[in-house]
Write a protein that holds these residues in place. Structure first.
Motif, PDB file in Angstrom:
ATOM      1  N   ASP A   1     -21.035 -25.651 -11.694  1.00  0.00           N
ATOM      2  CA  ASP A   1     -22.119 -26.342 -10.986  1.00  0.00           C
ATOM      3  C   ASP A   1     -23.035 -25.919 -10.160  1.00  0.00           C
ATOM      4  O   ASP A   1     -22.488 -24.824  -9.488  1.00  0.00           O
ATOM      5  N   LEU A   2     -24.110 -26.133 -10.168  1.00  0.00           N
ATOM      6  CA  LEU A   2     -25.062 -25.564  -8.997  1.00  0.00           C
ATOM      7  C   LEU A   2     -25.038 -26.387  -7.820  1.00  0.00           C
ATOM      8  O   LEU A   2     -25.091 -27.743  -7.629  1.00  0.00           O
TER       9      LEU A   2
ATOM     10  N   GLN B   1     -24.363 -21.005  -7.540  1.00  0.00           N
ATOM     11  CA  GLN B   1     -23.297 -21.454  -8.653  1.00  0.00           C
ATOM     12  C   GLN B   1     -22.094 -21.345  -8.179  1.00  0.00           C
ATOM     13  O   GLN B   1     -21.549 -20.401  -7.772  1.00  0.00           O
TER      14      GLN B   1
ATOM     15  N   THR C   1     -25.296 -30.627 -10.143  1.00  0.00           N
ATOM     16  CA  THR C   1     -24.957 -30.839 -11.486  1.00  0.00           C
ATOM     17  C   THR C   1     -24.373 -32.110 -11.490  1.00  0.00           C
ATOM     18  O   THR C   1     -24.614 -32.732 -12.497  1.00  0.00           O
TER      19      THR C   1
END
Length: 230
Positions: A51-52, A85, A221
């Motif tokens: 996920d960002l 990230q 995300t």
């Protein structure tokens, strides 16, 4: 005696069945362990590796780079944003691991040093860096260099010159802390060394001490869900 002989096999069968049931109960899977980072609430769904994440300065605060710890003279900025990230989100205590990526921005800055008339630019280099978040005790943060030291370059206009460049480097990891929940992720008086640029335009000492707090941390995300530390 005949009654005892006939009942013994039944007793043995009952005992074996009880042992089997006990073994099955012990083998049952345990509840999922709580991750370091969850989404939307304490103990909520785990933030997923890959996920960002992003965060900006905590509202009402500034990022400062001052000549002395908690000093009143130096660079003061109203805006800063980082992105990264999530690489790992293990069970508590962790640490969770985030890879900070370009760009890490610092902007809307002023400098109250006597000879400075304007701040014309601030740039951050030395990324990516690895940010570790530990969900235990004082909830420590650690920013570790991966491709070289973290560097902040400040370009100033002064009474003596239209452009003076001050370059600061972190001599090692930066350390900070957060707290349970969606509390700010703080770095206080983290030392940088002035590696190029003149005094007094670049400060009263050959050092800079960075203080900044970021919150909320957001998982882009996952649709912009807030990230909680468990």
């Amino acid at each position: 005696m005949r009654s005892l002989r006939y009942s013994l096999p039944a007793l043995l069968a009952c005992a074996l069945a009880t042992v089997g049931m006990t073994g099955t109960a012990h083998a049952a899977p345990s509840a999922a362990a709580t991750p370091v980072l969850s989404l939307s609430a304490l103990g909520g769904p785990a933030a997923n590796p890959g996920d960002l994440l992003t965060s900006s300065l905590t509202p009402g605060t500034t990022l400062s780079l001052t000549s002395t710890p908690s000093g009143g003279q130096g660079l003061f900025c109203q805006q800063s944003v980082w992105g990264g990230q999530l690489l790992a989100n293990p069970p508590l205590p962790g640490p969770a691991v985030i890879r900070l990526l370009n760009p890490l921005t610092i902007s809307a800055c002023t400098d109250n040093s006597p000879t400075v008339t304007a701040v014309t630019g601030v740039a951050v280099s030395g990324l990516p860096q690895t940010l570790q978040v530990t969900g235990v005790g004082a909830f420590p943060l650690q920013l570790l260099p991966t491709s070289g030291p973290l560097q902040i370059t400040v370009t100033l206009a002064t009474t003596a010159a239209p452009s003076v460049v001050c370059t600061y480097q972190a001599p090692g990891p930066l350390t900070g802390n957060t707290a349970l929940g969606s509390s700010p992720w703080r770095f206080v008086n983290q030392q940088f060394n002035l590696v190029s640029g003149p005094l007094p335009a670049c400060g009263t000492t050959p050092n800079g001490f960075l203080t900044a707090a970021y919150s909320p941390v957001i998982d882009t995300t996952a649709g912009g869900a807030n990230v909680f530390v468990n």
